[in-house]
Enzyme design. Structure first.
Site, PDB file in Angstrom:
ATOM      1  N   ARG A   1      23.352 -13.477  16.096  1.00 11.72           N
ATOM      2  CA  ARG A   1      24.801 -13.266  16.136  1.00 11.72           C
ATOM      3  C   ARG A   1      25.220 -12.371  14.974  1.00 11.72           C
ATOM      4  NH1 ARG A   1      27.691 -16.090  12.282  1.00 11.72           N
ATOM      5  NH2 ARG A   1      26.664 -17.828  11.219  1.00 11.72           N
TER       6      ARG A   1
ATOM      7  N   HIS B   1      -3.644  -3.381  10.722  1.00  5.70           N
ATOM      8  CA  HIS B   1      -4.998  -2.916  11.039  1.00  5.70           C
ATOM      9  C   HIS B   1      -5.095  -2.579  12.520  1.00  5.70           C
ATOM     10  CE1 HIS B   1      -6.451  -4.136   7.080  1.00  5.70           C
ATOM     11  NE2 HIS B   1      -5.658  -5.188   7.227  1.00  5.70           N
TER      12      HIS B   1
ATOM     13  N   ASP C   1       0.836  -1.207   0.000  1.00  6.71           N
ATOM     14  CA  ASP C   1       0.000   0.000   0.000  1.00  6.71           C
ATOM     15  C   ASP C   1       0.868   1.253   0.000  1.00  6.71           C
ATOM     16  OD1 ASP C   1      -1.685  -2.227   1.604  1.00  6.71           O
ATOM     17  OD2 ASP C   1      -3.027  -0.906   0.500  1.00  6.71           O
TER      18      ASP C   1
ATOM     19  N   SER D   1      12.791 -18.813   4.023  1.00  4.78           N
ATOM     20  CA  SER D   1      11.424 -19.232   3.691  1.00  4.78           C
ATOM     21  C   SER D   1      10.425 -18.912   4.803  1.00  4.78           C
ATOM     22  CB  SER D   1      11.383 -20.749   3.460  1.00  4.78           C
ATOM     23  OG  SER D   1      12.185 -21.111   2.370  1.00  4.78           O
TER      24      SER D   1
END
Length: 200
Positions: free
Chosen positions: A186, A118, A96, A145
């Protein structure tokens, strides 16, 4: 909505204050959702078309950028990517406001970068009310990931974000940071130059 009203909404957005879907609806033409859909359905062999679409989708994109489909973005036009970027599958930009990514950044599968949150109180979430703060990913960062990068975060040069981390605060340069919430584990040191190399 008048131009003055639009400017007032943009000013609130830039300040990280609450705004609603209706108030921000004038920004709809900046959404690149049809182009993103086309990119996600372009054959892997059609590299020229993919490059052309990335240029049309993103606010700016550097040389040798790779984004493996599918990827998703609320706008696309608020994403700025540097040179030698690699984004693996299921990368999501909730853009946004600006997401700025430096050179040589690598992002693993199923990562979310969200500039938007929100309000906590349900009475303030009417009409999809939200706030937005930009994200900055500096050069040479690697994000593991399933990490989630939250609004307003800056990740410093060369740092590594561990898989599954939720990054809610800035991360300094040249560190390994992991966890939920993400914390510095670290520093990255010269010793890391010798890991996973064959013995002499």
């Amino acid at each position: 909505m008048s131009r003055g009203d639009e400017q007032a909404v943009l000013d609130r957005i830039r300040q990280g204050l609450i705004y609603t879907e209706s108030e921000a609806s004038f920004q709809a033409p900046q959404r690149r959702t049809d182009l993103i859909f086309e990119y996600n359905h372009t054959p892997p062999s059609d590299t020229a078309r993919r490059e052309s679409l990335l240029t049309a989708i993103f606010g700016s994109v550097g040389e040798r950028a790779v984004v493996l489909p599918p990827f998703h973005a609320g706008f696309g036009s608020n994403v700025h990517i540097g040179d030698d970027f690699f984004g693996n599958v299921n990368l999501t930009f909730v853009d946004d406001v600006d997401i700025r990514i430096g050179d040589g950044v690598m992002i693993a599968p199923s990562v979310t970068l969200t500039t938007t949150g929100h309000p906590v109180h349900p009475a303030r979430r009417v009409d999809y009310a939200r706030f937005s703060e930009p994200i900055v990913i500096e050069d040479r960062v690697w994000i593991g990931s399933n990490a989630v990068i939250l609004p307003g975060v800056r990740i410093g040069y060369g740092s590594v974000i561990g898989a599954g981390s939720v990054v809610s605060r800035d991360v300094p340069p040249m560190v390994v940071a992991v966890g939920t919430p993400c914390r510095v584990l670290r520093a990255i040191t010269e010793a890391d130059l010798t890991t996973r190399t064959p013995p002499a």
